[in-house]
Design a protein around this motif. Structure first.
Motif, PDB file in Angstrom:
ATOM      1  N   GLU A 397      14.664 -31.215 -12.370  1.00  0.00           N
ATOM      2  CA  GLU A 397      16.035 -31.003 -12.857  1.00  0.00           C
ATOM      3  C   GLU A 397      16.027 -30.429 -14.275  1.00  0.00           C
ATOM      4  OE1 GLU A 397      18.533 -31.423 -10.738  1.00  0.00           O
ATOM      5  OE2 GLU A 397      17.135 -32.207  -9.260  1.00  0.00           O
ATOM      6  N   ARG A 400      15.157 -26.761 -14.066  1.00  0.00           N
ATOM      7  CA  ARG A 400      16.281 -26.010 -13.500  1.00  0.00           C
ATOM      8  C   ARG A 400      17.365 -25.831 -14.559  1.00  0.00           C
ATOM      9  NH1 ARG A 400      20.972 -27.824 -12.023  1.00  0.00           N
ATOM     10  NH2 ARG A 400      20.357 -29.990 -11.803  1.00  0.00           N
ATOM     11  N   ARG A 401      17.719 -26.900 -15.268  1.00  0.00           N
ATOM     12  CA  ARG A 401      18.755 -26.787 -16.302  1.00  0.00           C
ATOM     13  C   ARG A 401      18.315 -25.842 -17.416  1.00  0.00           C
ATOM     14  NH1 ARG A 401      19.236 -32.598 -15.485  1.00  0.00           N
ATOM     15  NH2 ARG A 401      18.205 -32.992 -17.475  1.00  0.00           N
TER      16      ARG A 401
ATOM     17  N   GLU B 367      28.145 -37.278 -22.646  1.00  0.00           N
ATOM     18  CA  GLU B 367      27.081 -37.186 -21.652  1.00  0.00           C
ATOM     19  C   GLU B 367      25.826 -36.501 -22.170  1.00  0.00           C
ATOM     20  OE1 GLU B 367      27.676 -34.555 -18.240  1.00  0.00           O
ATOM     21  OE2 GLU B 367      29.568 -33.937 -19.120  1.00  0.00           O
ATOM     22  N   PHE B 392      36.192 -40.788 -17.971  1.00  0.00           N
ATOM     23  CA  PHE B 392      36.071 -39.325 -18.091  1.00  0.00           C
ATOM     24  C   PHE B 392      34.836 -38.795 -17.364  1.00  0.00           C
ATOM     25  CE2 PHE B 392      38.410 -40.215 -22.183  1.00  0.00           C
ATOM     26  CZ  PHE B 392      39.593 -39.613 -21.834  1.00  0.00           C
ATOM     27  N   LEU B 393      33.908 -39.666 -17.008  1.00  0.00           N
ATOM     28  CA  LEU B 393      32.703 -39.224 -16.294  1.00  0.00           C
ATOM     29  C   LEU B 393      32.554 -39.956 -14.960  1.00  0.00           C
ATOM     30  CD1 LEU B 393      30.310 -39.236 -19.372  1.00  0.00           C
ATOM     31  CD2 LEU B 393      31.255 -37.216 -18.261  1.00  0.00           C
ATOM     32  N   SER B 395      33.369 -39.618 -11.968  1.00  0.00           N
ATOM     33  CA  SER B 395      33.863 -38.559 -11.097  1.00  0.00           C
ATOM     34  C   SER B 395      32.685 -37.992 -10.321  1.00  0.00           C
ATOM     35  CB  SER B 395      34.465 -37.463 -11.979  1.00  0.00           C
ATOM     36  OG  SER B 395      33.452 -36.952 -12.830  1.00  0.00           O
ATOM     37  N   PRO B 396      32.957 -37.268  -9.235  1.00  0.00           N
ATOM     38  CA  PRO B 396      31.828 -36.704  -8.478  1.00  0.00           C
ATOM     39  C   PRO B 396      30.851 -35.907  -9.347  1.00  0.00           C
ATOM     40  CG  PRO B 396      33.851 -36.469  -7.217  1.00  0.00           C
ATOM     41  CD  PRO B 396      34.247 -37.020  -8.558  1.00  0.00           C
ATOM     42  N   GLU B 397      31.366 -34.980 -10.127  1.00  0.00           N
ATOM     43  CA  GLU B 397      30.451 -34.164 -10.940  1.00  0.00           C
ATOM     44  C   GLU B 397      29.817 -35.008 -12.054  1.00  0.00           C
ATOM     45  OE1 GLU B 397      29.810 -31.072  -9.966  1.00  0.00           O
ATOM     46  OE2 GLU B 397      31.323 -31.271  -8.398  1.00  0.00           O
ATOM     47  N   GLY B 398      30.581 -35.894 -12.640  1.00  0.00           N
ATOM     48  CA  GLY B 398      30.045 -36.754 -13.703  1.00  0.00           C
ATOM     49  C   GLY B 398      28.928 -37.652 -13.196  1.00  0.00           C
ATOM     50  N   ARG B 400      27.072 -37.125 -10.512  1.00  0.00           N
ATOM     51  CA  ARG B 400      25.931 -36.279 -10.164  1.00  0.00           C
ATOM     52  C   ARG B 400      25.135 -35.921 -11.411  1.00  0.00           C
ATOM     53  NH1 ARG B 400      25.388 -31.111 -10.876  1.00  0.00           N
ATOM     54  NH2 ARG B 400      27.613 -30.656 -11.061  1.00  0.00           N
ATOM     55  N   ARG B 401      25.837 -35.491 -12.456  1.00  0.00           N
ATOM     56  CA  ARG B 401      25.115 -35.133 -13.689  1.00  0.00           C
ATOM     57  C   ARG B 401      24.393 -36.345 -14.276  1.00  0.00           C
ATOM     58  NH1 ARG B 401      29.980 -32.021 -14.827  1.00  0.00           N
ATOM     59  NH2 ARG B 401      30.612 -33.537 -16.406  1.00  0.00           N
ATOM     60  N   GLU B 404      21.199 -36.745 -12.277  1.00  0.00           N
ATOM     61  CA  GLU B 404      20.275 -35.644 -12.572  1.00  0.00           C
ATOM     62  C   GLU B 404      19.665 -35.766 -13.969  1.00  0.00           C
ATOM     63  OE1 GLU B 404      22.538 -32.320  -9.729  1.00  0.00           O
ATOM     64  OE2 GLU B 404      22.444 -32.036 -11.905  1.00  0.00           O
TER      65      GLU B 404
ATOM     66  N   SER C 371      33.200 -31.401 -21.556  1.00  0.00           N
ATOM     67  CA  SER C 371      33.590 -32.665 -20.920  1.00  0.00           C
ATOM     68  C   SER C 371      33.966 -33.728 -21.941  1.00  0.00           C
ATOM     69  CB  SER C 371      32.475 -33.190 -19.999  1.00  0.00           C
ATOM     70  OG  SER C 371      31.411 -33.769 -20.732  1.00  0.00           O
ATOM     71  N   GLU C 404      32.937 -27.393 -13.774  1.00  0.00           N
ATOM     72  CA  GLU C 404      32.407 -28.716 -13.415  1.00  0.00           C
ATOM     73  C   GLU C 404      32.677 -29.751 -14.507  1.00  0.00           C
ATOM     74  OE1 GLU C 404      28.726 -27.042 -10.602  1.00  0.00           O
ATOM     75  OE2 GLU C 404      28.289 -28.153 -12.450  1.00  0.00           O
ATOM     76  N   GLU C 408      37.563 -32.168 -13.688  1.00  0.00           N
ATOM     77  CA  GLU C 408      37.843 -33.516 -13.185  1.00  0.00           C
ATOM     78  C   GLU C 408      38.673 -34.348 -14.158  1.00  0.00           C
ATOM     79  OE1 GLU C 408      34.352 -34.398 -10.093  1.00  0.00           O
ATOM     80  OE2 GLU C 408      33.741 -34.512 -12.195  1.00  0.00           O
ATOM     81  N   THR C 409      38.628 -33.979 -15.442  1.00  0.00           N
ATOM     82  CA  THR C 409      39.460 -34.700 -16.424  1.00  0.00           C
ATOM     83  C   THR C 409      40.786 -33.993 -16.678  1.00  0.00           C
ATOM     84  OG1 THR C 409      37.667 -35.840 -17.555  1.00  0.00           O
ATOM     85  CG2 THR C 409      39.594 -35.317 -18.878  1.00  0.00           C
ATOM     86  N   ARG C 445      33.320 -24.859  -2.990  1.00  0.00           N
ATOM     87  CA  ARG C 445      32.500 -26.071  -2.904  1.00  0.00           C
ATOM     88  C   ARG C 445      33.390 -27.297  -2.755  1.00  0.00           C
ATOM     89  NH1 ARG C 445      29.592 -29.778  -6.182  1.00  0.00           N
ATOM     90  NH2 ARG C 445      29.886 -28.769  -8.192  1.00  0.00           N
ATOM     91  N   ARG C 451      37.005 -32.135  -0.861  1.00  0.00           N
ATOM     92  CA  ARG C 451      37.670 -32.667  -2.056  1.00  0.00           C
ATOM     93  C   ARG C 451      38.991 -31.935  -2.302  1.00  0.00           C
ATOM     94  NH1 ARG C 451      32.450 -31.911  -5.785  1.00  0.00           N
ATOM     95  NH2 ARG C 451      33.804 -32.556  -7.488  1.00  0.00           N
TER      96      ARG C 451
END
Lengths: 477, 477, 477
Positions: A397, A400-401, B367, B392-393, B395-398, B400-401, B404, C371, C404, C408-409, C445, C451
């Motif tokens: 990861e 990749r980032r 984050e 604020f995090l 969430s699905p993307e939060g 996941r990050r 990761e 974010s 991303e 979400e926020t 996505r 979603r």
């Protein structure tokens, strides 16, 4: 368990097929390792490796720190005490303890590297765990006793083209001299073209006056070089001469682990602090400024002698006081914190950032600087290159980032290529394998999304894996 | 509209099939909620919920702030004024206003939670919008009048094993006492094994001397505990005693919302500031230092009494002055800013970071510290665990990050598991559902990329959803 | 090489099909360009573009900086010297040099924009490289000589609805006046509805007293407006009057490139520093404070006259001293550094953040604030909107990370829509094409992961591409 041929490639079938194709071109390229910490005596002495625990577990702080984090004490893992306290000496007992906790590493790069090494290097196709610990230990011990598993034989087997080690200016470089004197092995001359071990000039313990023993090391540098290091001019001259010795031992690079990327271009101030520090009178702020001042001095030397600078700031060393007091440096007690490059490096880059003969590779432990600072600097100064994702980020990861954050601003050709940065010699092929697969996967996504052509991706992958590190770290000659 | 059984899983067919398989093992596990803000009187009084607007909209600052951000005033949404100004009282009018703006939430976790709750808890399989607002309002109102929709009945239906609420040391804990005294409900004893509500010790309003009413609360603490809180020693003794009362009410954790993660280990300084603050003479810097000093005192207490610390710094409270002045605290006016953990926590970790009986869970609103600081700390100190992505995090993307960025350095077993952190009782199943699906998706990617085996992923998913939070927050007994 | 119709869409077949469907609805919408740096004289004079090198390479610092980073000097690329040194004048030689290095741009947005422009605007369906350099040069030169490739003809062809340029308050606005006076072109009235060029009020060079020529510009502002700008009140009055002139020339926005997002609400202090600066007596700290004070003054003016503020801090201007001294500003020598918005903007937001007539769009070069700060601010203040990912982040990965991190926020409806922010007129369609494809991919996505619904995604895509920028930048009337 066998290694899956598609490991680390994206799941999407279309992208995976492209990644497979790209990777086919890089899988068998020789390994170029321009930045690492393997002990050169491994190669020069070529003794059998110790038992599996002492080979794999005890010296690898990626592994031991994960076990401390779950309450296993360093002495239970055989980490040598800094205070004379006893430590576990039974290799098998250490190995069993490690195997018992192996599930902690699920999905981590450490486990990916080890599983690859067990399988590809040692031919064990099983899962390590409490039930198989002894079987692994016996199998590994048996292999390690064989001539084919001595360090130089593995060096050949691993197809390593260049391995750079790291030495202090006050190191004797004896191991490198011994390697230089070696007759050819496996049809190759050691220390010559086609497979060589080179040193790297790492002066950290000479530029941090509060590092225990600093004054003695400054004196020692004077003895080695025949210069009077009680003056700042003499100190600089000694460093310059010593760099020539390193160059003679194959060095093409220097390596700097400063706490921050702050640089100060002020030789007079550097001289003043140097003399105060020798007298033990430098205050706290001056002790912090000295490495920042010396970075610019080292850059000045690089412009003259062509050594490529590497800078990797950001670790708060020995953050875990208990670990440090009980077991010393480099056992997993360092923690990153945030870092600035843009403002800090300005004095150095103002002086040399556009000089055609100067080159500096920037690493970071703070990945927020990838897109914000390192990519714009690497894509805006001829001297600057983005170093590979390092320590804590040398992972699928993390890599990749790194690509996602760097590439769109700096392209691929201002990145310096993969470095394994490891003490763990046997893990070197595993680390390059992982890096090549991740780069192939990133390039495959660009192809699948029609952002690059197949031909561009194929050539780029080879450049990243082989040509760029050779060129940027000065290893082509 | 019905909830799609594959919602939140990756689109790639291969990975999705793996995610589905992993999720099958966690979907029906009991809910462990070790950190949240549900009012315990909900459970002890077990009164019907108010109308849909007062249940879903008025108290949920995730929802109201999104509407302020588009110009809808808090009074139009029924948020009670802090100044005596009138506010909308008609639930249906509030609900219609909310439904009219529901498209603002497209793809956000708030909408995912609400849609799940409408469907799975209340049996409404439609899209909320201006046209269906009244139908929703009527349907929800009818359900809320039924006994099966009272709080304790829903608690059973939701399959909650533990729900931790949060109280100040000067809270009476009466609701928890009332729950303790309850006869069994649905075959279970309230407050006993198999489904319990426990408290959490949150002393923020006793360690911020500039929080209005601080001195009175310090006095009140003295009255409750029978200690003389006009001295710092008495204050500490009173806190220690009060922690025992909390432990008796089921608490296994403390909770600290300091502005920063700075810690200072200096009891004498803490005492001095405490006394100056009681006299109203502490200056600005001292008021900021006091919470940092108290964090170390609380850690010292935790080593003694075993309460697990939780730290979640980083919010600039009441940033939106207009909201704060008009409608008070906790209505959506807090904004995160950047934060450091590595340097700030060093004094606390130097003191207790390797203590076998100490545990601290770190949350963040910033984050960038996931990979740079929290993962290395959690993977390097036995006492430190990475808390779930929070506010604020969450969430699905939060999420996941978070995985990761944390997993490759700290593994899975130095993360503490999901917390719903909510005031919104009815959203608890939705939040756990979302978190379990995202973790299943992340694990599925690792499997699809041959970085983990199916069996490892299946076990890990269960550990993350159930065993880890129980163990790390001390909820196993 | 032809442009792939699925370029930039996700590889996964299911998601790609959804993205294609979403994109179909936005592909042909008119282009709304509310923030950019095209020279308005291009349109008012409507002269043929110069040769390909001077059109594409020389003025585009995205391109020239990548070549400097590989050691090609600015003068070799025809960048005009700031010191009178000669520079390459042969367009074909510059073009060949560029083509030779074109592989540096593999996979970067610059290459995606150029390839699109070569194909879609100029009809060249080949790969640029050393072998095709001359063919490209000849083909492009021939096209550029044709009437259909004059600026106003391309403006029509590109289907631009609004193009905002950027001018200083001391700019004459003559080009805009000339456009206003133009008779209809292609059935449309220039400067009227259905296709217009508007100005933007950018006062940076009037609020940085250390910017060479500041005092003269302040005097010039007085002359233009007939106000006495030797007093701070007169200066503010002159700015207010000049904003009316800009509004008359179509402006709906202001634009502020402050070094940081710090704001200070203190008109008396601003007045004091202004007068000291005019006398050349303001010290370093005051010079830094003045722009922060003026931001609040400009916000005060915006509340009155309705101009939407845009703030894009974070660049360390002219970081590369060698470039600046040799070739001046805006040639690729700026480097981002970290930035805070939460604390810095508080004074401005305390004053106007909830004012129904005030609007501010926040951009950043430091994506960590997406974010952590921008999403919470945009989702918590009615006046705040998240600006598109800008400079260094105006790329496929940068735009994806923006969505991303923000969505979400803050949802989609607190983001302001795409801005191309470009000097390169011919690249405008390519940039909008890229942005629309990335937004379609992100929405796809969300749909593929259940979603969002297809219908929600379709409507949202149109809002992002067209309705939101028109509404938020005040371009609807």
């Amino acid at each position: 368990m066998t290694l899956h041929p598609d490991r680390l490639f994206p799941a999407d079938e279309r992208t995976r097929a492209i990644a497979r194709e790209i990777h086919r071109n890089t899988a068998d390229l020789p390994l170029v390792s321009p930045h690492g910490h393997v002990d050169p005596r491994l190669m020069s002495e070529n003794r059998p490796f110790p038992d599996p625990a002492r080979l794999f577990v005890v010296p690898d702080h990626y592994l031991t720190r994960m076990l401390y984090a779950q309450g296993v004490r360093p002495d239970e893992l055989g980490v040598p005490s800094a205070t004379g306290e006893p430590s576990e000496v039974d290799g098998r007992a250490i190995w069993r303890r490690f195997a018992e906790h192996y599930k902690l590493f699920r999905g981590t790069p450490s486990k990916l590297w080890l599983d690859y090494t067990f399988a590809e290097v040692f031919g064990i196709y099983k899962d390590l765990g409490p039930d198989t610990a002894d079987e692994f230990y016996d199998h590994l011990s048996a292999r390690l006793a064989e001539p084919a598993f001595r360090p130089r034989a593995l060096f050949d087997k691993f197809n390593i083209e260049v391995l750079a080690t790291t030495e202090s200016p006050v190191d004797s470089l004896e191991a490198h001299a011994a390697l230089e004197a070696l007759p050819g092995a496996g049809g190759r001359k050691w220390g010559g073209p086609g497979g060589k071990v080179v040193t790297t000039f790492r002066p950290d313990n000479l530029v941090e006056p509060d590092w225990p023993g600093w004054k003695e090391r400054v004196e020692r540098l004077g003895e080695i070089t025949g210069e009077d290091t009680s003056t700042f001019d003499g100190f600089l001259t000694a460093l310059r001469k010593r760099r020539q010795d390193f160059i003679a031992a194959g060095a093409t690079c220097t390596d700097h682990g400063n706490r921050t990327a702050i640089t100060i271009d002020d030789p007079a101030k550097a001289a003043k602090i140097f003399h105060k520090a020798l007298e033990g009178k430098a205050h706290f702020g001056e002790l912090w400024e000295f490495p920042a001042l010396m970075l610019v001095e080292f850059a000045r030397m690089s412009v003259d002698d062509g050594l490529v600078m590497q800078l990797h700031p950001g670790a708060d060393r020995n953050h875990n006081k208990w670990l440090y007091e009980g077991w010393g440096r480099d056992v997993g007690g360092d923690i990153p914190s945030s870092n600035d490059y843009t403002i800090g490096l300005k004095p150095l880059l103002n002086a040399f950032g556009n000089h055609p003969r100067f080159r500096i590779v920037l690493y970071t432990l703070d990945e927020t600087v990838f897109s914000r600072e390192i990519a714009p600097l690497a894509g805006g100064y001829s001297a600057v290159f983005a170093g590979a994702p390092w320590w804590f980020l040398d992972s699928p990861e993390g890599m990749r980032r790194f690509r996602e954050a760097i590439h769109e601003t700096a392209g691929f050709y201002n990145t310096a290529g993969f470095v394994d940065d490891t003490r763990a010699f046997c893990s070197i092929p595993a680390r390059h394998d992982l890096a090549r697969r991740i780069d192939a996967s990133y390039l495959a996504r660009l192809v699948a999304e029609h952002r690059m052509t197949d031909a561009e991706a194929a050539e780029t992958a080879i450049d990243l894996a082989y040509h760029l590190p050779r060129k940027i770290y000065g290893l082509e000659q």
